[in-house]
Write a protein that holds these residues in place. Structure first.
Motif, PDB file in Angstrom:
ATOM      1  N   THR A 195      12.212  -0.935  -4.654  1.00 40.53           N
ATOM      2  CA  THR A 195      11.783  -0.116  -3.522  1.00 40.53           C
ATOM      3  C   THR A 195      10.268  -0.158  -3.372  1.00 40.53           C
ATOM      4  OG1 THR A 195      13.681   1.337  -3.845  1.00 40.53           O
ATOM      5  CG2 THR A 195      11.863   2.184  -2.516  1.00 40.53           C
ATOM      6  N   SER A 196       9.570  -0.021  -4.486  1.00 38.31           N
ATOM      7  CA  SER A 196       8.118  -0.059  -4.462  1.00 38.31           C
ATOM      8  C   SER A 196       7.604  -1.406  -3.958  1.00 38.31           C
ATOM      9  CB  SER A 196       7.583   0.228  -5.866  1.00 38.31           C
ATOM     10  OG  SER A 196       6.189   0.188  -5.876  1.00 38.31           O
ATOM     11  N   LEU A 218      -0.244   2.804   3.382  1.00 40.50           N
ATOM     12  CA  LEU A 218       1.155   2.540   3.022  1.00 40.50           C
ATOM     13  C   LEU A 218       1.240   1.744   1.720  1.00 40.50           C
ATOM     14  CD1 LEU A 218       4.129   2.802   3.842  1.00 40.50           C
ATOM     15  CD2 LEU A 218       3.860   0.670   5.134  1.00 40.50           C
ATOM     16  N   LEU A 219       0.283   0.862   1.499  1.00 41.12           N
ATOM     17  CA  LEU A 219       0.239   0.116   0.242  1.00 41.12           C
ATOM     18  C   LEU A 219       0.041   1.068  -0.934  1.00 41.12           C
ATOM     19  CD1 LEU A 219       0.203  -2.747  -1.037  1.00 41.12           C
ATOM     20  CD2 LEU A 219      -2.269  -2.654  -0.824  1.00 41.12           C
ATOM     21  N   ILE A 260       2.228   4.307  -5.645  1.00 38.49           N
ATOM     22  CA  ILE A 260       2.542   5.622  -6.226  1.00 38.49           C
ATOM     23  C   ILE A 260       4.051   5.845  -6.313  1.00 38.49           C
ATOM     24  CG2 ILE A 260       2.327   8.108  -5.820  1.00 38.49           C
ATOM     25  CD1 ILE A 260      -0.406   7.469  -4.525  1.00 38.49           C
ATOM     26  N   LEU A 261       4.805   5.182  -5.453  1.00 41.96           N
ATOM     27  CA  LEU A 261       6.245   5.392  -5.368  1.00 41.96           C
ATOM     28  C   LEU A 261       6.982   4.990  -6.644  1.00 41.96           C
ATOM     29  CD1 LEU A 261       8.307   6.321  -3.261  1.00 41.96           C
ATOM     30  CD2 LEU A 261       8.547   3.948  -2.558  1.00 41.96           C
ATOM     31  N   LEU A 308       6.990   7.641  -9.451  1.00 45.03           N
ATOM     32  CA  LEU A 308       7.747   8.810  -9.014  1.00 45.03           C
ATOM     33  C   LEU A 308       9.255   8.555  -9.058  1.00 45.03           C
ATOM     34  CD1 LEU A 308       5.614  10.018  -5.970  1.00 45.03           C
ATOM     35  CD2 LEU A 308       5.706  10.981  -8.269  1.00 45.03           C
ATOM     36  N   LEU A 309       9.673   7.389  -8.573  1.00 49.56           N
ATOM     37  CA  LEU A 309      11.098   7.053  -8.614  1.00 49.56           C
ATOM     38  C   LEU A 309      11.580   6.841 -10.048  1.00 49.56           C
ATOM     39  CD1 LEU A 309      11.433   4.678  -5.544  1.00 49.56           C
ATOM     40  CD2 LEU A 309      12.371   6.973  -5.792  1.00 49.56           C
ATOM     41  N   LYS A 310      10.717   6.306 -10.883  1.00 51.56           N
ATOM     42  CA  LYS A 310      11.077   6.112 -12.294  1.00 51.56           C
ATOM     43  C   LYS A 310      11.330   7.465 -12.964  1.00 51.56           C
ATOM     44  CE  LYS A 310       9.520   4.053 -16.566  1.00 51.56           C
ATOM     45  NZ  LYS A 310       8.401   3.477 -17.293  1.00 51.56           N
TER      46      LYS A 310
END
Length: 72
Positions: free
Chosen positions: A21-22, A51-52, A57-58, A61-63
């Protein structure tokens, strides 16, 4: 057929929802940023840079949300 150690065959990194996703978000940001740079739209180039950063950062957070690589 050769036998390999489990850590060698499936290292458990790079194949997670968080990672993919990242990376997809960052690829979209780079693609849009390049397009907007070519079309001379500086505000949207900076928005693509933002957006980059979101893509960067995504992943952590998802991890932390449990979508990272699974332990064996």
């Amino acid at each position: 057929m050769a036998k390999y150690e489990t850590w060698f065959v499936d290292p458990g990194h790079g194949n997670s929802r968080a990672g993919w996703t990242s990376v997809i978000v960052m690829l979209i940001a780079i693609t849009l940023g390049t397009l907007f740079f070519f079309l001379d739209m500086p505000a949207l180039v900076w928005a693509s840079a933002g957006l980059l950063l979101v893509g960067i950062i995504l992943w952590p957070l998802l991890k932390k949300a449990g979508h990272g690589p699974k332990d064996h």
